[in-house]
Scaffold this motif. Structure first.
Motif, PDB file in Angstrom:
ATOM      1  N   CYS A 188      98.294  -6.186  77.624  1.00 45.88           N
ATOM      2  CA  CYS A 188      99.433  -6.560  76.773  1.00 45.88           C
ATOM      3  C   CYS A 188     100.374  -7.551  77.465  1.00 45.88           C
ATOM      4  O   CYS A 188     101.029  -8.335  76.780  1.00 45.88           O
ATOM      5  CB  CYS A 188     100.197  -5.319  76.328  1.00 45.88           C
ATOM      6  SG  CYS A 188     101.171  -4.527  77.635  1.00 45.88           S
ATOM      7  N   GLY A 189     100.487  -7.481  78.770  1.00 46.39           N
ATOM      8  CA  GLY A 189     101.367  -8.397  79.498  1.00 46.39           C
ATOM      9  C   GLY A 189     102.842  -8.099  79.347  1.00 46.39           C
ATOM     10  O   GLY A 189     103.688  -8.908  79.740  1.00 46.39           O
ATOM     11  N   MET A 190     103.191  -6.929  78.783  1.00 42.91           N
ATOM     12  CA  MET A 190     104.605  -6.593  78.629  1.00 42.91           C
ATOM     13  C   MET A 190     104.919  -5.150  79.016  1.00 42.91           C
ATOM     14  O   MET A 190     105.957  -4.621  78.635  1.00 42.91           O
ATOM     15  CB  MET A 190     105.063  -6.880  77.203  1.00 42.91           C
ATOM     16  CG  MET A 190     104.291  -6.171  76.155  1.00 42.91           C
ATOM     17  SD  MET A 190     104.864  -6.751  74.543  1.00 42.91           S
ATOM     18  CE  MET A 190     103.842  -5.762  73.485  1.00 42.91           C
ATOM     19  N   GLY A 191     104.027  -4.521  79.783  1.00 44.73           N
ATOM     20  CA  GLY A 191     104.313  -3.204  80.335  1.00 44.73           C
ATOM     21  C   GLY A 191     104.091  -2.036  79.402  1.00 44.73           C
ATOM     22  O   GLY A 191     104.537  -0.938  79.693  1.00 44.73           O
ATOM     23  N   VAL A 192     103.411  -2.235  78.316  1.00 42.38           N
ATOM     24  CA  VAL A 192     103.198  -1.154  77.361  1.00 42.38           C
ATOM     25  C   VAL A 192     101.868  -0.441  77.598  1.00 42.38           C
ATOM     26  O   VAL A 192     101.800   0.784  77.570  1.00 42.38           O
ATOM     27  CB  VAL A 192     103.266  -1.687  75.909  1.00 42.38           C
ATOM     28  CG1 VAL A 192     102.920  -0.599  74.912  1.00 42.38           C
ATOM     29  CG2 VAL A 192     104.651  -2.250  75.625  1.00 42.38           C
ATOM     30  N   CYS A 193     100.803  -1.185  77.853  1.00 48.94           N
ATOM     31  CA  CYS A 193      99.467  -0.590  77.903  1.00 48.94           C
ATOM     32  C   CYS A 193      99.135   0.088  79.236  1.00 48.94           C
ATOM     33  O   CYS A 193      98.259   0.926  79.293  1.00 48.94           O
ATOM     34  CB  CYS A 193      98.414  -1.636  77.583  1.00 48.94           C
ATOM     35  SG  CYS A 193      98.158  -2.877  78.870  1.00 48.94           S
ATOM     36  N   HIS A 194      99.792  -0.268  80.295  1.00 54.38           N
ATOM     37  CA  HIS A 194      99.573   0.284  81.644  1.00 54.38           C
ATOM     38  C   HIS A 194      98.166   0.030  82.180  1.00 54.38           C
ATOM     39  O   HIS A 194      97.743   0.687  83.124  1.00 54.38           O
ATOM     40  CB  HIS A 194      99.895   1.772  81.688  1.00 54.38           C
ATOM     41  CG  HIS A 194     101.357   2.047  81.552  1.00 54.38           C
ATOM     42  ND1 HIS A 194     102.013   2.975  82.312  1.00 54.38           N
ATOM     43  CD2 HIS A 194     102.303   1.494  80.753  1.00 54.38           C
ATOM     44  CE1 HIS A 194     103.288   3.007  81.980  1.00 54.38           C
ATOM     45  NE2 HIS A 194     103.485   2.109  81.025  1.00 54.38           N
ATOM     46  N   GLU A 195      97.440  -0.891  81.614  1.00 55.31           N
ATOM     47  CA  GLU A 195      96.093  -1.211  82.105  1.00 55.31           C
ATOM     48  C   GLU A 195      96.139  -1.945  83.443  1.00 55.31           C
ATOM     49  O   GLU A 195      95.138  -2.051  84.123  1.00 55.31           O
ATOM     50  CB  GLU A 195      95.330  -2.063  81.086  1.00 55.31           C
ATOM     51  CG  GLU A 195      94.990  -1.339  79.813  1.00 55.31           C
ATOM     52  CD  GLU A 195      93.954  -0.245  80.017  1.00 55.31           C
ATOM     53  OE1 GLU A 195      93.361  -0.141  81.091  1.00 55.31           O
ATOM     54  OE2 GLU A 195      93.746   0.513  79.059  1.00 55.31           O
TER      55      GLU A 195
END
Length: 86
Positions: free
Chosen positions: A43-50
């Protein structure tokens, strides 16, 4: 600016995110899932935590972290699944 990724030195421009720095490295992944699949920033915005990695021994999100001089980054590529976050 100089950083270290999995023990290998890497030079990146100031202001580079850890996710962008890792994308310059082969294979460009951040960790291995518990099922053994390679994971990378999504996601590049800290939501997915991948993009979880260890930076100076603490778990951080690569997409939300800017590289600093001498930063030591560890991914779990090539190690046991999920070990970068344990």
């Amino acid at each position: 600016m100089h950083i270290v990724v999995n023990g290998a030195p890497l030079q990146v421009p100031a202001g580079t995110s850890v996710a962008a720095a890792l994308a310059q490295q082969t294979p460009g992944t951040t960790r291995t899932s518990v099922t053994g699949e390679a994971r990378a920033p999504l996601c590049g915005m800290g939501v997915c935590h991948e993009c979880r990695v260890r930076i100076h021994g603490r778990t951080r999100l690569a997409c939300q972290t800017v590289c600093t001089e001498g930063m030591s980054i560890h991914t779990d590529v090539g190690t046991a699944p999920g070990s970068a976050t344990s």
